[in-house]
Design a protein around this motif. Sequence first.
Motif: not given
Length: 207
Positions: A105, A110-111, A114-115
């Motif tokens: 993060r 990709a983090a 997320a969501g």
Amino acid sequence: MAELRDVTTRLRRSYLRHRRLATAGVASLAVVSCVHVLAPSSPRTVAMVVAAHDLTGGNVIAAADVKIVRTDPGLVPDGASGAVPPLVGRIVAGPMGAGEPVTDRRVLGAALIAGYPAGLVAAPVRIQDAAVVSLLRVGDRIDIYSSNGDQDVAAPRVVSDVAVVALPISDAADRDGALVVLAVTSYDAARLAQASATTQLSLSLRG
């Protein structure tokens, strides 16, 4: 008879000498075993990558910017990296202090999305006007325009209604603009990369 006594005496002395040596050996082995059992075992550690010095947001990580330390597994945060090569070339999402663990993060990847809907990627874009970028917040939705400097031609819109997922912050004003990280499709990421290579990018904030 005297010779027999001499032989018996020598055998007795030899037996006693070897018995003492054997007893001493057993005692030494027992001491070593006790020390091995009682001595505290070396604590288990794992590798963790941390910032080698203060890093600014938007900084492209080089090998010299990070280092590996050994630490207790319980002190390793979620998403922390244990190897340097996968981090080289990644972009720091925000300012980091020396010794701070590098997690998924803290770098663009990709983090950050997320969501968000599947199929989106995190794309860093440099906006010419850093003051405008300072007005943004994560979660804002914006449009991106490209301009070649010709004021008589309307700037075409490159992407529309895309979400801001990170705002890398530099320690000082950057005359080359400021970075904004957007959640976009791979196709739009390619369009943004092409536009930023040949024109200057600007944005408008959606209501």
